[in-house]
Write a protein that holds these residues in place. Sequence first.
Motif, PDB file in Angstrom:
ATOM      1  N   ALA A  67     -26.129  76.723   4.513  1.00  0.00           N
ATOM      2  CA  ALA A  67     -26.912  75.793   3.814  1.00  0.00           C
ATOM      3  C   ALA A  67     -26.058  74.300   4.095  1.00  0.00           C
ATOM      4  CB  ALA A  67     -26.887  75.355   2.027  1.00  0.00           C
ATOM      5  N   VAL A  68     -24.539  74.349   3.796  1.00  0.00           N
ATOM      6  CA  VAL A  68     -23.581  73.256   4.046  1.00  0.00           C
ATOM      7  C   VAL A  68     -23.612  72.566   5.878  1.00  0.00           C
ATOM      8  CG1 VAL A  68     -21.072  72.610   4.392  1.00  0.00           C
ATOM      9  CG2 VAL A  68     -21.646  73.530   2.527  1.00  0.00           C
ATOM     10  N   LEU A  69     -23.058  74.430   6.959  1.00  0.00           N
ATOM     11  CA  LEU A  69     -23.718  73.558   7.906  1.00  0.00           C
ATOM     12  C   LEU A  69     -24.682  73.015   8.302  1.00  0.00           C
ATOM     13  CD1 LEU A  69     -22.504  74.649  10.829  1.00  0.00           C
ATOM     14  CD2 LEU A  69     -22.705  76.448  10.943  1.00  0.00           C
ATOM     15  N   ALA A  70     -26.328  73.255   8.213  1.00  0.00           N
ATOM     16  CA  ALA A  70     -27.905  73.356   7.745  1.00  0.00           C
ATOM     17  C   ALA A  70     -27.614  72.144   7.483  1.00  0.00           C
ATOM     18  CB  ALA A  70     -28.080  74.202   6.897  1.00  0.00           C
ATOM     19  N   PHE A  71     -26.945  71.190   6.915  1.00  0.00           N
ATOM     20  CA  PHE A  71     -27.120  69.874   6.466  1.00  0.00           C
ATOM     21  C   PHE A  71     -25.971  68.913   7.011  1.00  0.00           C
ATOM     22  CE2 PHE A  71     -25.123  65.987   3.579  1.00  0.00           C
ATOM     23  CZ  PHE A  71     -26.373  65.293   2.825  1.00  0.00           C
ATOM     24  N   LEU A  72     -24.637  69.426   7.925  1.00  0.00           N
ATOM     25  CA  LEU A  72     -24.159  68.314   8.271  1.00  0.00           C
ATOM     26  C   LEU A  72     -24.611  68.429   9.937  1.00  0.00           C
ATOM     27  CD1 LEU A  72     -20.175  69.763   6.955  1.00  0.00           C
ATOM     28  CD2 LEU A  72     -21.851  67.231   6.500  1.00  0.00           C
ATOM     29  N   ALA A  73     -24.863  69.277  10.362  1.00  0.00           N
ATOM     30  CA  ALA A  73     -25.229  70.018  11.663  1.00  0.00           C
ATOM     31  C   ALA A  73     -26.873  71.236  12.040  1.00  0.00           C
ATOM     32  CB  ALA A  73     -24.129  70.304  12.763  1.00  0.00           C
ATOM     33  N   PRO A  74     -27.629  70.045  11.668  1.00  0.00           N
ATOM     34  CA  PRO A  74     -29.077  70.357  11.487  1.00  0.00           C
ATOM     35  C   PRO A  74     -29.206  71.773  12.834  1.00  0.00           C
ATOM     36  CG  PRO A  74     -29.472  68.973  10.760  1.00  0.00           C
ATOM     37  CD  PRO A  74     -27.839  68.515  11.714  1.00  0.00           C
ATOM     38  N   ARG A  75     -29.243  71.451  14.011  1.00  0.00           N
ATOM     39  CA  ARG A  75     -29.047  72.099  14.907  1.00  0.00           C
ATOM     40  C   ARG A  75     -28.190  73.189  15.410  1.00  0.00           C
ATOM     41  NH1 ARG A  75     -30.255  68.113  19.917  1.00  0.00           N
ATOM     42  NH2 ARG A  75     -32.245  69.724  21.385  1.00  0.00           N
ATOM     43  N   LEU A  76     -26.711  72.875  14.916  1.00  0.00           N
ATOM     44  CA  LEU A  76     -26.329  74.305  14.651  1.00  0.00           C
ATOM     45  C   LEU A  76     -26.065  74.664  14.728  1.00  0.00           C
ATOM     46  CD1 LEU A  76     -22.866  71.719  15.973  1.00  0.00           C
ATOM     47  CD2 LEU A  76     -24.637  72.961  17.638  1.00  0.00           C
ATOM     48  N   SER A  77     -26.900  74.600  12.945  1.00  0.00           N
ATOM     49  CA  SER A  77     -27.189  75.915  12.362  1.00  0.00           C
ATOM     50  C   SER A  77     -28.647  77.241  12.541  1.00  0.00           C
ATOM     51  CB  SER A  77     -27.469  75.311  10.671  1.00  0.00           C
ATOM     52  OG  SER A  77     -29.046  74.499  11.129  1.00  0.00           O
ATOM     53  N   ARG A  78     -28.945  77.198  13.461  1.00  0.00           N
ATOM     54  CA  ARG A  78     -29.671  77.754  13.711  1.00  0.00           C
ATOM     55  C   ARG A  78     -29.521  79.431  14.098  1.00  0.00           C
ATOM     56  NH1 ARG A  78     -35.229  76.662  12.150  1.00  0.00           N
ATOM     57  NH2 ARG A  78     -35.613  74.302  12.569  1.00  0.00           N
ATOM     58  N   HIS A  79     -28.275  79.115  14.843  1.00  0.00           N
ATOM     59  CA  HIS A  79     -27.530  80.308  15.407  1.00  0.00           C
ATOM     60  C   HIS A  79     -27.344  81.120  14.630  1.00  0.00           C
ATOM     61  CE1 HIS A  79     -26.498  82.408  19.029  1.00  0.00           C
ATOM     62  NE2 HIS A  79     -25.759  82.619  18.685  1.00  0.00           N
ATOM     63  N   PRO A  80     -26.014  80.343  13.530  1.00  0.00           N
ATOM     64  CA  PRO A  80     -25.540  81.088  12.969  1.00  0.00           C
ATOM     65  C   PRO A  80     -26.651  81.581  11.790  1.00  0.00           C
ATOM     66  CG  PRO A  80     -24.549  79.399  12.768  1.00  0.00           C
ATOM     67  CD  PRO A  80     -25.868  79.064  13.849  1.00  0.00           C
ATOM     68  N   GLN A  81     -27.828  80.778  11.192  1.00  0.00           N
ATOM     69  CA  GLN A  81     -29.068  81.495  10.236  1.00  0.00           C
ATOM     70  C   GLN A  81     -29.478  82.939  11.259  1.00  0.00           C
ATOM     71  OE1 GLN A  81     -31.469  78.534   9.504  1.00  0.00           O
ATOM     72  NE2 GLN A  81     -32.780  80.562   8.914  1.00  0.00           N
ATOM     73  N   ARG A  82     -29.488  82.547  12.782  1.00  0.00           N
ATOM     74  CA  ARG A  82     -30.144  83.962  13.294  1.00  0.00           C
ATOM     75  C   ARG A  82     -29.228  84.762  13.486  1.00  0.00           C
ATOM     76  NH1 ARG A  82     -31.635  81.013  18.263  1.00  0.00           N
ATOM     77  NH2 ARG A  82     -33.017  78.918  16.580  1.00  0.00           N
ATOM     78  N   GLY A  83     -28.399  85.185  13.420  1.00  0.00           N
ATOM     79  CA  GLY A  83     -27.300  86.111  13.457  1.00  0.00           C
ATOM     80  C   GLY A  83     -27.060  86.645  12.003  1.00  0.00           C
ATOM     81  N   ALA A  84     -27.174  85.578  11.069  1.00  0.00           N
ATOM     82  CA  ALA A  84     -27.141  87.154   9.404  1.00  0.00           C
ATOM     83  C   ALA A  84     -28.174  87.529   9.811  1.00  0.00           C
ATOM     84  CB  ALA A  84     -27.421  85.320   8.692  1.00  0.00           C
TER      85      ALA A  84
END
Length: 80
Positions: A14-31
């Motif tokens: 959630a914090v990563l998606a708030f700070l860097a929305p485009r960069l948060s997609r890859h970690p989300q998919r990995g999780a």
Amino acid sequence: MMIVGIAAVCVVLAVLAFLAPRLSRHPQRGAQRTLGLGSRAGGKAPGFLGRIFSKPFRSGSGAVSRSGGAGRRARGRLPF
């Protein structure tokens, strides 16, 4: 133990998606992929046990998805 781990991943996403929305997609998919592997492995148990063992992974995957989306949505609502 697993609940604490999933909650920690959700907060970080959630914090990563708030700070860097485009960069948060890859970690989300990995999780989600990791939790999907656990769900499929748990689902191989016979009958009722398969549903019981795979449920925490399925609900965790949904929580990860919702937390990432919530962070990106909150970022999109900012006035700047």
